[in-house]
Design an enzyme around this catalytic site. Structure first.
Site, mmCIF file in Angstrom:
data_model
loop_
_atom_site.group_PDB
_atom_site.id
_atom_site.type_symbol
_atom_site.label_atom_id
_atom_site.label_comp_id
_atom_site.label_asym_id
_atom_site.label_seq_id
_atom_site.Cartn_x
_atom_site.Cartn_y
_atom_site.Cartn_z
ATOM 1 N N ARG A 138 -23.794 -4.310 -14.299
ATOM 2 C CA ARG A 138 -22.922 -5.365 -14.841
ATOM 3 C C ARG A 138 -21.739 -4.824 -15.627
ATOM 4 O O ARG A 138 -21.184 -5.505 -16.484
ATOM 5 C CB ARG A 138 -23.710 -6.350 -15.695
ATOM 6 C CG ARG A 138 -24.778 -7.074 -14.899
ATOM 7 C CD ARG A 138 -25.497 -8.100 -15.728
ATOM 8 N NE ARG A 138 -26.508 -8.783 -14.940
ATOM 9 C CZ ARG A 138 -27.370 -9.672 -15.413
ATOM 10 N NH1 ARG A 138 -27.344 -9.994 -16.705
ATOM 11 N NH2 ARG A 138 -28.246 -10.239 -14.621
ATOM 12 N N LYS A 173 -6.651 -3.156 -11.962
ATOM 13 C CA LYS A 173 -7.020 -3.758 -10.682
ATOM 14 C C LYS A 173 -7.943 -2.810 -9.932
ATOM 15 O O LYS A 173 -7.632 -1.626 -9.772
ATOM 16 C CB LYS A 173 -5.775 -4.020 -9.826
ATOM 17 C CG LYS A 173 -4.915 -5.189 -10.267
ATOM 18 C CD LYS A 173 -3.802 -5.378 -9.238
ATOM 19 C CE LYS A 173 -2.846 -6.467 -9.622
ATOM 20 N NZ LYS A 173 -1.767 -6.622 -8.629
ATOM 21 N N GLU A 211 7.672 3.911 -6.038
ATOM 22 C CA GLU A 211 7.242 3.021 -7.118
ATOM 23 C C GLU A 211 8.032 3.287 -8.402
ATOM 24 O O GLU A 211 8.342 2.369 -9.154
ATOM 25 C CB GLU A 211 5.737 3.194 -7.373
ATOM 26 C CG GLU A 211 4.837 2.703 -6.242
ATOM 27 C CD GLU A 211 4.794 1.183 -6.126
ATOM 28 O OE1 GLU A 211 5.234 0.491 -7.073
ATOM 29 O OE2 GLU A 211 4.326 0.684 -5.088
ATOM 30 N N LYS A 219 5.260 -0.575 -16.670
ATOM 31 C CA LYS A 219 4.142 -1.324 -16.100
ATOM 32 C C LYS A 219 3.129 -1.684 -17.186
ATOM 33 O O LYS A 219 2.577 -2.786 -17.192
ATOM 34 C CB LYS A 219 3.462 -0.532 -14.977
ATOM 35 C CG LYS A 219 2.357 -1.350 -14.318
ATOM 36 C CD LYS A 219 1.855 -0.777 -13.023
ATOM 37 C CE LYS A 219 0.827 -1.713 -12.399
ATOM 38 N NZ LYS A 219 0.278 -1.185 -11.134
ATOM 39 N N GLU A 232 -1.904 -11.301 -13.832
ATOM 40 C CA GLU A 232 -0.889 -11.529 -12.800
ATOM 41 C C GLU A 232 -0.627 -13.011 -12.563
ATOM 42 O O GLU A 232 -0.760 -13.533 -11.464
ATOM 43 C CB GLU A 232 -1.330 -10.861 -11.469
ATOM 44 C CG GLU A 232 -0.166 -10.587 -10.543
ATOM 45 C CD GLU A 232 -0.525 -9.695 -9.368
ATOM 46 O OE1 GLU A 232 0.367 -9.397 -8.587
ATOM 47 O OE2 GLU A 232 -1.703 -9.290 -9.265
ATOM 48 N N ARG A 256 3.887 -10.232 -14.194
ATOM 49 C CA ARG A 256 3.379 -9.066 -13.479
ATOM 50 C C ARG A 256 3.781 -9.083 -12.008
ATOM 51 O O ARG A 256 3.738 -8.056 -11.324
ATOM 52 C CB ARG A 256 1.852 -8.994 -13.624
ATOM 53 C CG ARG A 256 1.274 -7.652 -13.151
ATOM 54 C CD ARG A 256 -0.151 -7.458 -13.596
ATOM 55 N NE ARG A 256 -0.702 -6.231 -13.073
ATOM 56 C CZ ARG A 256 -1.934 -5.761 -13.337
ATOM 57 N NH1 ARG A 256 -2.730 -6.443 -14.160
ATOM 58 N NH2 ARG A 256 -2.364 -4.640 -12.806
ATOM 59 N N ASN A 306 5.908 -6.288 -7.976
ATOM 60 C CA ASN A 306 5.762 -6.428 -6.525
ATOM 61 C C ASN A 306 7.110 -6.454 -5.811
ATOM 62 O O ASN A 306 7.161 -6.800 -4.627
ATOM 63 C CB ASN A 306 4.971 -7.696 -6.186
ATOM 64 C CG ASN A 306 3.501 -7.553 -6.514
ATOM 65 O OD1 ASN A 306 2.873 -6.575 -6.124
ATOM 66 N ND2 ASN A 306 2.962 -8.496 -7.249
ATOM 67 N N HIS A 360 7.360 -5.310 -2.290
ATOM 68 C CA HIS A 360 6.012 -5.306 -1.736
ATOM 69 C C HIS A 360 5.754 -6.467 -0.774
ATOM 70 O O HIS A 360 4.909 -6.338 0.121
ATOM 71 C CB HIS A 360 4.965 -5.337 -2.856
ATOM 72 C CG HIS A 360 4.831 -4.033 -3.585
ATOM 73 N ND1 HIS A 360 5.886 -3.450 -4.260
ATOM 74 C CD2 HIS A 360 3.763 -3.185 -3.739
ATOM 75 C CE1 HIS A 360 5.472 -2.304 -4.809
ATOM 76 N NE2 HIS A 360 4.196 -2.127 -4.499
ATOM 77 N N HIS A 402 4.542 -4.750 2.198
ATOM 78 C CA HIS A 402 3.128 -4.841 2.566
ATOM 79 C C HIS A 402 2.967 -5.329 4.000
ATOM 80 O O HIS A 402 2.049 -4.895 4.715
ATOM 81 C CB HIS A 402 2.393 -5.780 1.619
ATOM 82 C CG HIS A 402 1.860 -5.089 0.402
ATOM 83 N ND1 HIS A 402 1.473 -5.749 -0.735
ATOM 84 C CD2 HIS A 402 1.666 -3.767 0.134
ATOM 85 C CE1 HIS A 402 1.060 -4.885 -1.640
ATOM 86 N NE2 HIS A 402 1.165 -3.676 -1.142
ATOM 87 N N HIS A 411 2.394 3.942 2.050
ATOM 88 C CA HIS A 411 2.665 2.751 1.245
ATOM 89 C C HIS A 411 4.059 2.781 0.636
ATOM 90 O O HIS A 411 4.838 1.827 0.746
ATOM 91 C CB HIS A 411 1.608 2.632 0.145
ATOM 92 C CG HIS A 411 1.918 1.598 -0.892
ATOM 93 N ND1 HIS A 411 1.692 0.250 -0.692
ATOM 94 C CD2 HIS A 411 2.453 1.711 -2.140
ATOM 95 C CE1 HIS A 411 2.075 -0.426 -1.774
ATOM 96 N NE2 HIS A 411 2.538 0.444 -2.667
#
Length: 1637
Positions: free
Chosen positions: A130, A152, A194, A254, A264, A268, A272, A275, A279, A291
């Site tokens: 947990r 994340k 990035e 960031k 997000e 946030r 992106n 992206h 993506h 990427h």
């Protein structure tokens, strides 16, 4: 543990620690602040090899010094690298490891690696017990600045990436920049995407630093400092300090955003940027494209989206693009690194939009994208809603301009002048001091120039005023040669190429190597554009410039040492840029220069004087005067210039004029639409010749022009009114545009709609010249980005506009705009001027599509946005149907529904080869196959110059070669698409022609250059008989030896014109059979490589369908060709085991195992022989000894030579072992995909030690998947359960998104089950083969029997419905086929008088497999069916019922088809393959079978179809049933209203057709014909007997039983997915048929 770290706060804690060589520091910090009983480090095999040992030592040392009551444990888990580990299985594997090692809730997880390790380990930490504590220790730049920061965590599923995860913040994030020293440069660039992104959205200051720091940052990782240098700030190098500062600054942004918006919900979203689109691109191109590379492209596209919405300007995009390129990142999907990836074909707009639907930022169906406003600032502090059509327009390759009325009183400025921008950059770089350039053009051309000047160390640049001002710190003429191996790539920037050629000559020698030159190169078109006169002048002045490829064009090698000075003569009739190049550099020569300009040819003067004047005026502004001499007696100015030595003095500020050439487009829109437009920054005081366009061109055409020193305003006349016949533009008459040559394209499109006579006194005399505009003085436009004169003529023709080419210009014959053809799709030749000129015409002509929309980026990158936002003309995004790239506009699709297809299927195919190789004949066959026009260049030459022999006799061979090369260049411009072009045998003799062919066959042009090869002996025999061409004057074999390497250099493909003599094969085949085999192979080869009918195994692409290939194990396959029909029974492809081939001359020689390499010529012969025997796809395999074959392990070079041979020969599948060099495999794959061949990446383990559940197999699969179209992994089974492990592995990888087809089998007897279960291209053997290709191989029939016994191939029942049917051969036909292939099915008769309950019950039965239908049920059965094929609907009858599944649910439906027409068509093409598209054909009869006959003839392309029937009314009814075909009734056979028929199909009973058959039915003028009699009995009908008696030499015959067999084969394949075994079936049916006759 002493280390200086930079701490960054996130979520209120200083938990991000950045520094160098931190491993001891990490161990100490974790042990001190995160006490635990167990520390678990999770990493992958790649990272472990670098850092695991150091971490183990650091933690053990820390344990020894720590004062803890109980010594903790340090354990590690090493997993396979790559995205495949980031899965449910990967997570479970780690969790099981933790449990197995007794880890409890106080465990601390240490994630050491890139993004995959961080995401996976973090998610494990979030859920284990947990939630346990964990630390991120990223080892890649991308992970350091992105995935490791923010909490994340996630894993992937078959449904997508990162869909299951949690927010789980790490206790610490340790950023050890020293890890980057082991990172490949590409991975570093991947992370820099990035970093650039973060600065772009948040900090202008940081972005500015990044713009100028690329070289230093790369140096920081490429020149690592030894440990522990850098651990403390005191001993840190400048490069380390910069690197650490860059990383921590990006992380800080960031971290700040995450602190405000952890989950997000808004802010946030900003991270992106790039992206949303990136993506989507990544989803298609992963893993071949990284990427960061996808995000880099996404940033540019999303910034362009912001520009199109009016949010940001071009300056922002220009700076962003230059910064990304500085870090070796792609900014477009056309970047060669992306374009060569096979999956790039899948980047359709529709697909990208569909992928973008699933995005966490979206609101329902509304897509949200971060819009950049300026560098360091976004439009909103969140992602903004953007409609799909706006996104689609940015993504689309093409645009459609919607005609309309522009806004009232348009007032606008154009971008900075390209000509002035490039001159200003050179002047300021060569000058001393600092100069601020304002209004600089932000385009591809200027970016190329700036990059080159920096590489030459001639200047440094920085930006001010948010990028509006470029600050140039001049080098005062000090230049240096770039590093060894560094080329200056100039693309298609002609101005930069010409200017820099002389600039490079000024460079000082490299101290390390004085002989090192500066190498400049460009794209394929740039390598065709002339630079010879400039090079000649430089050489004459002592600069020994060398051509590295073709004489007269780039690439060049330019030695250092400077210009000598003195007198220089320069031919200046082609380009004024040669003149400006020398003028700009002349002050830095060793002595003053006197530059004398001469016409290159008699009667030709200096071109484009205004551009020379512009250069001189700008040099004056920068402090250097040029004196132009004049004739002392007359005062006439001479083309002689004196330039003294000196140094440019940079002015503090220099404002660049707006581009006058670009200004012509908005002014022309006003002229053509009758509206008003003012362009600022361009007026009478302009330095540019094109500034005269408004007054001298538009004024003559009826426009009102107002021009001040700084502005130009145009009011167009009222547009043409069709009702009154009034309005519109005037014709120009004759006009000399030598002073504004670039503007002639704009003038041409306006002249196209000039429907009023020229002004009085300006018109052209002569009939029909009233609306003609004659534009002269533009000959130099033939050597620009394309041959612009020819381009304008060809594209205007699409509107129905007639033009005439002149020596130095063209005539355009105008007509009223409403009469122009609509829906044209304009090929822009990658030329910005062509695109923008035709966009003017598109404002008045509906449906005009401009292809290659991005070519405008050369001078006006935001033209399409300005056309809509500033001028008021709507512009739509259009995705071209790339299977017909550049064809009519009907092939373009709205982006919401556009399919994707190979981009080059319409590109012209060029044939080269020795005279006598059969190019013309093969070309005609290929043209017929492809539906193209055929053109013989030799015949075209004779049309222009007369007979070749006479021309050579009069002018000599060199003149002939020059004329031949010129014709080639012209044809490549005018016939680039939709043709098959056969060239003369000696076309490869000149370097210029070879260069044209190489460029045309390259990836960008997309053309197909095919070398037609024939045995030299056959060529010699032919040439001994041929008299139309001049003799060589040397032995043919010597000519062949000289040309062979040139043919290989120019051709991307090779077609072997096999005559049956090669390799000792029987040469006694009759001519008809050889011609049939040749026609079949031509159709296969050219259809495949051109992409119109790709010859891949269809069952490979079908879901839930199995496919097989037969492994041929012969040392010489030619003896087996006679048995080929048996060998191929049931299979989808053939494998040619090249490693097992043995040339006849080597058969008796003793050769040690694993040392023999078959000669390439012999392999080519074997391949050609096999091609004549079967059209099945071929798997070309060169299996090495270590992989279970016979090819030497150390002969990789020789293996690739054979694999390249396969690609050139259009082999469908090329097996490549992944143990070979991966870069070589990638390059091979790029070439293979150009010809639509596929790569099978294979790995074999013969040891039996490979386990399908181990990481090794995952690794091999990952490598193979990245390199190939199909993956092949072969192991060895030791026990039965090994097959179940294999099956589980296959099931898992097939569930992944975008999974490649996989061949996975186990060898040996224990592995035979795996061969039964494998679905893709299972290798099979055959009893006729000399040996099995691998242990455990089964035959096709054995596998079918095993599948049936395993319940995977249920038995089906098939029937014939009708009456009377007791004598039907259909049961014999189909049951023989089932038995031969080992299929468990049964075909029976079901004779009923009506379509009643018995047939209904049969159709509903679960084991119903299909049915044939004959009279009287062909119509009555139709209501019971769910759907009819188009053929069945057109013919109006069903003879075949096919059960199939439809939709996601897989519900069974019944489809009605008609195969009668297919049987007729197949028999015609079988016996007379040259009869495709007959001029005329005849159908006798008017019943249902006659309808099938007409349908068959339509499919063959018959131009006229005659119908004869005893009852004329029935014949007319049949004609009326086919309104779209040219069908007509003939009352009397032998009396034809046009061409005599060469195809005759009788559909009446034999007795009915016996009477009234005249001998004239078979016209003697028909060289080759065929007659088909559908009557089943007797075998010799009166019609066939007549044909054999009066026309046996020229007419082939087909009996009814032959058609019955052919249509039965079609039924068999539709039911089973397998081709019928024709030979054995035919014998069985004919035996039954003959017995009953």
């Amino acid at each position: 543990m002493d280390a200086d770290v930079t701490r960054v706060s996130i979520l209120g804690r200083d938990s991000i620690h950045c520094g160098f060589h931190l491993i001891p520091y990490i161990a100490h910090t974790v042990l001190t602040n995160l006490p635990s009983s167990t520390y678990v480090l999770i990493t992958d095999t790649n990272v472990a090899s670098f850092h695991l040992q150091a971490f183990e030592k650091a933690f053990i040392d820390a344990f020894d010094t720590a004062k803890t009551p109980e010594k903790p444990r340090f354990i590690s888990k090493v997993i396979a690298p790559g995205e495949t580990s980031k899965s449910r299985e990967g997570k479970a594997d780690i969790e099981d490891f933790l449990l197995l090692n007794g880890c409890v809730r106080d465990t601390v997880v240490l994630a050491l690696g890139g993004g995959v390790i961080g995401d996976l380990s973090g998610f494990v930490a979030a859920t284990f017990m947990r939630g346990v504590r964990f630390c991120q220790i990223p080892t890649t730049l991308l992970a350091m600045v992105d995935s490791a920061v923010g909490g994340k965590t996630a894993i992937d599923t078959p449904h997508g990436k990162n869909l299951i995860g949690a927010f789980w913040q790490p206790e610490y994030i340790f950023i050890d920049a020293a890890f980057l020293e082991t990172l490949p440069q590409r991975e570093f660039s991947n992370g820099m995407a990035e970093v650039v992104k973060t600065a772009a959205i948040w900090s202008h200051d940081e972005f500015t630093i990044l713009e100028s720091s690329a070289e230093q940052l790369f140096a920081a990782i490429q020149s690592p400092a030894p440990c522990p240098v850098g651990r403390t700030a005191a001993d840190r190098t400048a490069a380390q300090t910069l690197l650490l500062r860059t990383i921590s600054a990006s992380i800080n942004v960031k971290a700040h955003i995450v602190t405000i918006d952890e989950r997000e919900t808004g802010l946030r979203n900003l991270v992106n940027f790039g992206h949303s689109i990136g993506h989507a691109i990544e989803a298609v191109l992963t893993p071949a494209v990284l990427h960061g590379e996808c995000v880099s492209v996404g940033m540019i596209l999303e910034a362009e989206l912001a520009r199109s919405r009016g949010v940001c300007g071009q300056v922002v995009i220009g700076r962003l693009a230059r910064c990304l390129k500085a870090y070796n990142l792609p900014i477009s999907v056309t970047d060669p690194r992306i374009a060569r990836v096979p999956a790039v074909q899948g980047l359709g707009v529709s697909r990208l939009l569909d992928i973008m639907r699933i995005d966490k930022k979206n609101s329902g169906s509304q897509k949200k994208i971060v819009l950049l406003k300026e560098i360091g600032k976004t439009y909103e502090l969140k992602a903004s809603v953007v409609p799909d059509d706006a996104i689609a327009k940015v993504l689309s390759d093409a645009v459609r301009v919607v005609p309309g009325t522009p806004a009232k009183n348009v007032r606008m400025a154009t971008p900075g002048s390209k000509s002035i921008s490039n001159r200003a950059l050179v002047l300021a770089a060569l000058g001393s001091g600092t100069c601020r350039l304002k209004n600089l053009l932000h385009s591809d051309d200027t970016a190329v120039m700036m990059n080159a000047l920096q590489e030459l160390k001639g200047a440094s640049f920085e930006w001010e005023d948010a990028g509006e001002t470029l600050v140039v710190h001049g080098g005062g003429g000090s230049l240096g040669v770039p590093a060894a191996g560094k080329e200056l790539y100039l693309g298609n920037a002609g101005t930069a190429a010409r200017f820099l050629t002389t600039v490079c000559a000024l460079a000082a020698a490299n101290p390390a190597d004085a002989s090192l030159p500066t190498n400049i190169t460009g794209n394929a078109r740039m390598k065709q554009r002339p630079i010879g006169p400039l090079v000649d002048s430089l050489r004459a002045n002592g600069c020994a410039v060398e051509y590295r490829e073709s004489t007269g064009s780039l690439p060049l090698a330019i030695p250092a040492g400077g210009l000598a000075g003195g007198k220089i003569r320069l031919a200046a009739s082609v380009s004024s840029q040669y003149v400006s190049s020398i003028l700009l550099c002349a002050p830095y020569a060793k002595a003053p220069i006197v530059l004398e300009l001469v016409g290159e040819e008699e009667g030709k003067g200096v071109i484009s004087q205004p551009y020379i004047d512009m250069t001189i005026a700008m040099m004056e502004t920068f402090g250097v005067s040029v004196r132009r001499l004049s004739d002392e007696k007359t005062g006439r100015l001479l083309d002689v210039y004196e330039i003294s030595r000196g140094t440019y003095k940079n002015p503090g500020t220099y404002v660049i004029e707006s581009d006058a050439s670009s200004a012509t487009y908005p002014l022309a829109v006003a002229a053509i639409t009758g509206t008003r437009c003012t362009v600022t920054g361009i007026g009478s005081a302009s330095l540019q010749g094109d500034a005269r366009f408004a007054v001298e061109v538009l004024g003559r055409m009826g426009c009102t022009v107002e021009q001040t020193a700084e502005e130009t305003t145009v009011q167009g006349p009222p547009p043409y009114d069709a009702a009154t016949g009034e309005g519109g533009l005037r014709a120009l008459g004759e006009i000399d545009m030598e002073t504004m040559t670039d503007a002639f394209l704009t003038a041409s499109v306006l002249a196209a709609v000039a429907c009023r006579p020229a002004k009085e006194g300006l018109g052209i005399e002569g009939a029909g010249k009233e609306y003609t505009s004659r534009i002269l003085g533009i000959a130099n436009q033939r050597v620009k980005e394309c041959n612009r004169i020819r381009a304008m003529m060809d594209q205007l023709a699409k509107f129905g506009i007639k033009t005439t080419e002149l020596d130095d210009g063209l005539e355009v014959h105008g007509q009223a705009a409403p009469t122009l053809k609509e829906g044209a799709s304009i090929h822009c030749y990658d030329d910005h001027r062509v695109a923008m000129a035709f966009s003017v015409l598109a404002t008045t002509v509906k449906g005009t599509v401009l292809e290659e929309k991005r070519c405008v980026e050369k001078t006006w990158p935001n033209w399409w946005d300005d056309l809509q936002n500033k001028i008021g003309i709507h512009v739509e995004g259009i995705e071209l149907d790339k299977s017909h790239d550049g064809a009519a506009a009907s092939t373009s699709k709205d982006v919401s529904t556009a399919p994707t297809a190979p981009a080059d299927s319409d590109a012209t195919v060029i044939l080269i080869g020795m005279r006598g190789s059969g190019k013309s004949h093969i070309g005609e066959l290929a043209a017929r196959t492809l539906g193209r026009s055929f053109l013989d260049a030799d015949a075209h030459f004779e049309t222009l110059h007369g007979p070749v022999r006479a021309y050579v006799a009069e002018h000599g061979w060199p003149a002939f070669r020059a004329a031949e090369t010129k014709i080639l260049g012209d044809l490549l411009q005018t016939h680039a698409k939709g043709h098959v072009l056969s060239l003369g045998g000696g076309i490869v003799e000149t370097p210029e022609a070879r260069e044209l062919l190489v460029a045309f066959g390259g990836a960008k042009a997309g053309g197909k250059v095919v070398h037609v090869v024939r045995e030299v002996d056959e060529v010699v025999r032919y040439l001994g008989e041929e008299t139309a061409r001049p003799a060589y004057g040397e032995p043919v074999t010597d000519v062949w030896k000289r040309r062979e390497p040139w043919f290989a250099q120019c051709a991307g493909f090779e077609f072997v014109n096999y005559t049956g003599v090669l390799g000792g094969a029987a040469a006694v085949q009759d001519e008809a059979r050889r011609e049939k085999e040749l026609a079949g192979e031509v159709a296969r080869f050219f259809g495949h490589v051109a992409g119109t009918s790709v010859n891949l195994a269809q069952n490979v692409a079908k879901k839930d369908t199995r496919s097989y290939f037969l492994s041929l194990t012969y040392p010489d396959i030619t003896p087996a060709l006679a048995h080929m029909e048996h060998l191929v029974e049931g299979v989808d492809a053939l494998e040619l085991r090249v490693d097992l081939l043995r040339a006849p001359k080597d058969l008796d020689k003793p050769v040690a195992p694993g040392t023999y390499i078959p000669p390439a010529a012999y392999v080519a012969e074997q391949l050609a022989a096999l091609r004549r025997a079967t059209s099945l796809p071929i798997v070309f395999t060169v299996r090495t000894v270590s992989q279970g074959g016979a090819f030497p392990d150390g002969a990789e070079k020789e293996a690739f030579e054979l694999l390249e041979l396969a690609v050139k020969n259009g082999v469908e599948y090329v097996d490549v072992e992944i143990t070979f060099d991966q870069q070589r495999i990638k390059e091979l794959a790029t070439r293979a995909h150009r010809g639509h061949s596929q790569i099978v990446a294979s790995f074999h383990d013969w040891s039996g030690s490979m386990k399908w559940s181990e990481a090794l197999v995952k690794d091999k699969y990952k490598v193979a998947s990245e390199l190939s179209d199909i993956v092949k992994i072969v192991g060895k089974a030791n026990e039965l359960k090994d097959n179940f492990a294999l099956f589980e592995f296959v099931s898992r990888v097939e569930a992944q998104p975008g999974a490649k087809p996989i061949i996975a089998i186990n060898m040996g007897a224990e592995g035979q089950l795996s061969r039964v279960l494998n679905r893709t291209l299972t290798p099979v053997t055959h009893p006729l083969l000399p040996s099995k290709a691998a242990p455990g191989q089964l035959s096709f029939a054995q596998i079918q029997q095993a599948l049936h016994l395993a319940g995977q191939l249920p038995a089906r029942r098939f029937f014939l419905f009708g009456t009377p049917i007791s004598q039907s051969p259909s049961p014999t036909l189909h049951n023989t086929g089932f038995a031969t292939l080992g299929l468990p099915h049964q075909y029976d008769l079901l004779e009923t008088s009506d379509v009643g309950e018995q047939i209904r019950a049969t159709l509903a039965s679960p084991d119903f497999g299909g049915a044939s239908v004959t009279i009287p049920h062909k119509l009555d059965v139709m209501p019971l069916l769910d759907r009819l094929t188009p053929a069945a609907e057109a013919i109006g009858a069903v003879n075949t019922i096919i059960p199939t599944s439809e939709g996601a649910s897989g519900a069974r439906i019944l489809v009605g088809d008609n195969t009668d027409w297919l049987g007729m068509r197949a028999c015609i093409l079988e016996k007379q393959p040259s009869l495709a598209a007959p001029a005329a054909a005849l159908v006798i009869g008017a019943g249902g079978t006659a309808r099938a006959a007409i349908y068959a003839l339509q499919s063959l392309g018959a131009k006229r179809i005659y119908v004869h029937n005893r009852t004329a009314a029935k014949a007319q009814a049949l004609v009326d049933a086919f309104p779209n075909a040219r069908v007509e009734v003939v009352e009397r056979l032998g009396a034809w209203p046009g061409d005599a028929p060469s195809v005759i199909i009788s559909t009446v009973p034999a007795s009915a057709g016996a009477a009234g058959l005249p001998e004239t039915l078979f016209d003697k003028a028909v060289a080759r014909g065929i007659v088909v009699d559908m009557a089943y009995k007797p075998a010799e009908t009166p019609l066939l007997a007549l044909a054999r008696s009066v026309a046996s030499q020229s007419w082939a015959t087909v009996s009814g039983v032959e058609v019955l067999l052919a249509q039965g084969y079609e039924q068999f394949e539709r039911w089973t997915g397998r081709k019928a075994p024709k030979g054995v079936v035919q014998r069985a049916v004919l035996e039954m048929y003959n017995a009953s006759n």
